[in-house]
Design a protein around this motif. Sequence first.
Motif, PDB file in Angstrom:
ATOM      1  N   THR B  36      41.211 -22.500  60.056  1.00 37.92           N
ATOM      2  CA  THR B  36      42.562 -23.012  59.796  1.00 37.92           C
ATOM      3  C   THR B  36      43.086 -22.710  58.387  1.00 37.92           C
ATOM      4  O   THR B  36      44.278 -22.864  58.139  1.00 37.92           O
ATOM      5  N   THR B  41      43.916 -29.753  57.853  1.00 44.12           N
ATOM      6  CA  THR B  41      43.966 -29.324  59.253  1.00 44.12           C
ATOM      7  C   THR B  41      42.554 -29.193  59.803  1.00 44.12           C
ATOM      8  O   THR B  41      42.292 -29.512  60.974  1.00 44.12           O
ATOM      9  N   PHE B  78      40.702 -24.896  68.972  1.00 45.72           N
ATOM     10  CA  PHE B  78      41.489 -24.155  67.984  1.00 45.72           C
ATOM     11  C   PHE B  78      42.408 -23.162  68.678  1.00 45.72           C
ATOM     12  O   PHE B  78      43.602 -23.078  68.372  1.00 45.72           O
ATOM     13  N   TYR B  82      45.683 -25.274  67.861  1.00 44.54           N
ATOM     14  CA  TYR B  82      46.076 -24.948  66.492  1.00 44.54           C
ATOM     15  C   TYR B  82      46.617 -23.538  66.353  1.00 44.54           C
ATOM     16  O   TYR B  82      47.549 -23.295  65.599  1.00 44.54           O
ATOM     17  N   ARG B  83      46.018 -22.611  67.095  1.00 52.48           N
ATOM     18  CA  ARG B  83      46.453 -21.235  66.940  1.00 52.48           C
ATOM     19  C   ARG B  83      47.885 -21.065  67.432  1.00 52.48           C
ATOM     20  O   ARG B  83      48.666 -20.316  66.852  1.00 52.48           O
ATOM     21  N   SER B  86      50.119 -22.364  64.787  1.00 57.39           N
ATOM     22  CA  SER B  86      50.174 -21.519  63.593  1.00 57.39           C
ATOM     23  C   SER B  86      51.042 -20.297  63.817  1.00 57.39           C
ATOM     24  O   SER B  86      51.422 -19.618  62.884  1.00 57.39           O
TER      25      SER B  86
END
Lengths: 85, 194
Positions: B36, B41, B78, B82-83, B86
Amino acid sequence: MMGKHLDVQQYKQQIVDFFDNNLTEKAKADLLQDVSENSFLSGIFENEKNVRSFIKSQVKRPKISPAFLKSITDKIKIDNPHGIY
Amino acid sequence: MVLMEEKYNKNYYDRIFMEEFLPHADALNTFAYHLTYNETTAADLVQETYLKAYRFIAQYHIGTNSKAWLFKIMKNGFINDYRKKSKSPKQVDYEDFVNYQDGDDTSHLQGYMDLREEMFQNMIGDEVTIAINSLPFDFRTVILLCDIEGFKYDEIAKIIGIPIGTVRSRLHRARQLLKEKLIVYAKQHGYNID
């Protein structure tokens, strides 16, 4: 003469596999034997070992606090007061 | 029968969680940080990984590789959460940038220079972290799992969900890229990575 059985590239690959823990015990023992008998191989082996420890020692490893871990376990207790099964 | 009863007892799962899962918190946090690039995060990702692990703890077989199991949960979490986030536009403060460019007042320039100097000083010693973090995701992941966490090829294959041969070739390429990035820095510290 480069060891008993392999050429330099093969030894380099064996050394990589050794540090990746990707050799059998027999192959490990054979490699260590060859390394101990050959200063050129020994140099490659030590260099690989040093580079790996250099990278491991330099990489950033942010620490987790005990308070943060407690907050996780507390959250699990709140979410699952009587278990979830 | 006793074993079955014990297996479905909450205390049984709590014990697994405390004894087999929590000891890997620092390793998970290191992995999360390099995924991250951000400590806050990363901490969130660690927490979500543990909450998911507890939710699915019945699927974990006691005494097996808990670390690999947790890393797989984190990697999947992730990629799934999260990806995606992002990939949304970065929150750059464009107004600040324009104001800085258009402004006549140069008094803040020294502050900017100080900040840049501070950033540079903080970078010293972090070259390895910066180099790893600059690798593409697939390469970064295998380096972290193998060289930093010491997972074996078969474990990495299971965590990432790729064949062992791909782990090997990906590692080779990742190490080449890392070497290119670190060659000068390593030499300065007396290491030959040619």
